[in-house]
Motif scaffolding. Structure first.
Motif, PDB file in Angstrom:
ATOM      1  N   VAL A 176       0.837  -1.201   0.000  1.00 22.27           N
ATOM      2  CA  VAL A 176       0.000   0.000   0.000  1.00 22.27           C
ATOM      3  C   VAL A 176       0.869   1.247   0.000  1.00 22.27           C
ATOM      4  O   VAL A 176       2.019   1.228   0.446  1.00 22.27           O
ATOM      5  CB  VAL A 176      -0.954   0.018   1.208  1.00 22.27           C
ATOM      6  N   ALA A 181      -5.480   2.764   2.167  1.00 21.08           N
ATOM      7  CA  ALA A 181      -5.456   1.480   1.461  1.00 21.08           C
ATOM      8  C   ALA A 181      -5.340   0.296   2.411  1.00 21.08           C
ATOM      9  O   ALA A 181      -5.551  -0.850   2.004  1.00 21.08           O
ATOM     10  CB  ALA A 181      -4.308   1.452   0.450  1.00 21.08           C
ATOM     11  N   GLU A 228      -0.929   2.533  -7.065  1.00 23.27           N
ATOM     12  CA  GLU A 228      -2.021   1.562  -7.014  1.00 23.27           C
ATOM     13  C   GLU A 228      -1.682   0.438  -6.036  1.00 23.27           C
ATOM     14  O   GLU A 228      -0.584  -0.123  -6.077  1.00 23.27           O
ATOM     15  CB  GLU A 228      -2.266   0.976  -8.407  1.00 23.27           C
ATOM     16  N   THR A 229      -2.630   0.093  -5.162  1.00 15.10           N
ATOM     17  CA  THR A 229      -2.436  -1.004  -4.216  1.00 15.10           C
ATOM     18  C   THR A 229      -2.153  -2.305  -4.961  1.00 15.10           C
ATOM     19  O   THR A 229      -2.815  -2.627  -5.948  1.00 15.10           O
ATOM     20  CB  THR A 229      -3.683  -1.174  -3.335  1.00 15.10           C
TER      21      THR A 229
END
Length: 330
Positions: A176, A181, A228-229
Motif C-alpha cells: 500500500v 489502502a 495503485e495497491t
C-alpha cells in the motif's frame, strides 16, 4: 572361546509431521535413508492424529523425536488440531529422557509475524554494525484505530496477516502507498516498510551450523510514481501476478536474479547465529533481501523446518544434525 562384544542398541528416531508435510519433503525417503545409513539408526514415522504414546510403544520406544505441527498449532481453535498438538506435547513433557529436537514452545514464536518481527528487532540490536543489518520498521494493526501508527513509517508498506501459517489467507499479501489502502487487508496484520531489492530474495536454509543460500525471484523495485495497491500470493510465482501492475519493466526479474550479489557468507553466518540464539531453533529458513539504495540487509520472513528444496545432501545433513541432538549419542 572368543569374546563377544555386546551389541549397541540403535538410536530410535520418530518423525511426527502431517501427511502433507511428509509428502512435500518426501520424508518416507528420509526414513529409508536413515535406516540404511549404516549409522545404527531405527527411524520411523508416526501419525500426529493417532496416539503418539501407542505408536512409539509399537516401534519399541524412541530416543529422539523430530516434529513439525506449526499449521496445527496455528489452527488450535479447531478441536481436532488442538488435540493433535496436545497429544504430542503431553507425551514429550512426560518423557524428558527423549530428545526433543525442536520443542513446541520454541516453534510457537514463528507462528506470529508480530512476535517474529519483535525478535528480529532484537537480532538487529545484537549484531555488529559492520554487517549492515537493518530490519524494516513495522507496526501491528489490530483495528482501524491503529492506522494512525502506520503514518510513522516510510511508505510503501507491505501488509501481511499476523498469522504466519495455518491458512491460505496467511500467504495473501499486498503493498500500500497510503493509510487509507490498509482497509483492503484483513486484520490483525503487520504493516512493514518495503525495501526495493532488485527483485531478488536470498533463501537461507539452516540445518544446525550449516547454512545454504539460494537466489529466488521476488517483488520488483517500485517506481516512484506507482500508487495503485498491489495484491499478491507469496506462494505463487510473482511474474504472472504482477504483470498487470508492471507490464513494461525495463529490466526483467531474470536479469536482476542473474546480476544480484549474494550477501557474504560471514554476514549470513553471523545472522544465522543471532537468529538461532534468539529463537532457540536449529532447523529453519529465512528470507533475506538487500536494499538497493543503502546496501543494508534485512530478514523479511522465517519458517520453521521448511522443505529445504534443492539443498544439497539434505538427508545426510539432516540426519547428522538430528543425531547430534540425541542424549543417547552425546
Amino acid at each position: 572361546m572368543q569374546d563377544t562384544q555386546p551389541s549397541v542398541l540403535p538410536t530410535r528416531l520418530a518423525v511426527c509431521v502431517s501427511a502433507k508435510k511428509a509428502e512435500k519433503m518426501n520424508l518416507p525417503a528420509f526414513i529409508d535413508y536413515a535406516n540404511k545409513s549404516g549409522r545404527n539408526v531405527k527411524a520411523y514415522m508416526i501419525d500426529p492424529a493417532k496416539s503418539v504414546e501407542e505408536q512409539i510403544k509399537e516401534h519399541g520406544g524412541a530416543d529422539i523425536v523430530l516434529h513439525k505441527l506449526t499449521d496445527e498449532m496455528a489452527a488450535e481453535h479447531n478441536e481436532d488440531k488442538a488435540a493433535m498438538v496436545a497429544n504430542l506435547d503431553e507425551y514429550l513433557q512426560s518423557h524428558p529422557e527423549i530428545s526433543d529436537v525442536e520443542p513446541i514452545r520454541f516453534q510457537r514464536s514463528v507462528l506470529s509475524r508480530s512476535i517474529t518481527s519483535r525478535i528480529l528487532d532484537e537480532v538487529e540490536s545484537s549484531m555488529d554494525s559492520k554487517y549492515k543489518i537493518r530490519m524494516p520498521k513495522h507496526v501491528s494493526i489490530e483495528s482501524e484505530k491503529d492506522f494512525e501508527r502506520a503514518k510513522d513509517l516510510r511508505f510503501p508498506l507491505v501488509c501481511k496477516t499476523t498469522a504466519a501459517c495455518g491458512s491460505a489467507e496467511s500467504h495473501q499479501m499486498g503493498i500500500v502507498f497510503d493509510t487509507s489502502a490498509l482497509m483492503a487487508f484483513p486484520m490483525p496484520m503487520i504493516a512493514q516498510e518495503f525495501y526495493n531489492h532488485d527483485a531478488t530474495v536470498f533463501k537461507i536454509f539452516v540445518i544446525g551450523e550449516h547454512v545454504f543460500i539460494q537466489k529466488r525471484k521476488s517483488l520488483p523495485n517500485l517506481p516512484k510514481n506507482h500508487k495503485e495497491t498491489i495484491h499478491f500470493d507469496s506462494q505463487q510465482p510473482f511474474g504472472p501476478q504482477l504483470q498487470k501492475y508492471f507490464p513494461h519493466d525495463e529490466k526483467t526479474a531474470d536479469e536482476f536474479l542473474k546480476n544480484s550479489v549474494e550477501p557474504s557468507l560471514e554476514t549470513v553466518r553471523a545472522l544465522n547465529h543471532a537468529i538461532t540464539n534468539h529463537l532457540h531453533l536449529s532447523l529453519y529458513g529465512f528470507d533475506m533481501i538487500t536494499e538497493v539504495e543503502t546496501g543494508n540487509h534485512a530478514v523479511v520472513d522465517i519458517n520453521y523446518f521448511p522443505t529445504y528444496k534443492d539443498v544439497p545432501d539434505l538427508y545426510h545433513n539432516l540426519l547428522s544434525h538430528v543425531l547430534s541432538r540425541s542424549r543417547s549419542t552425546s
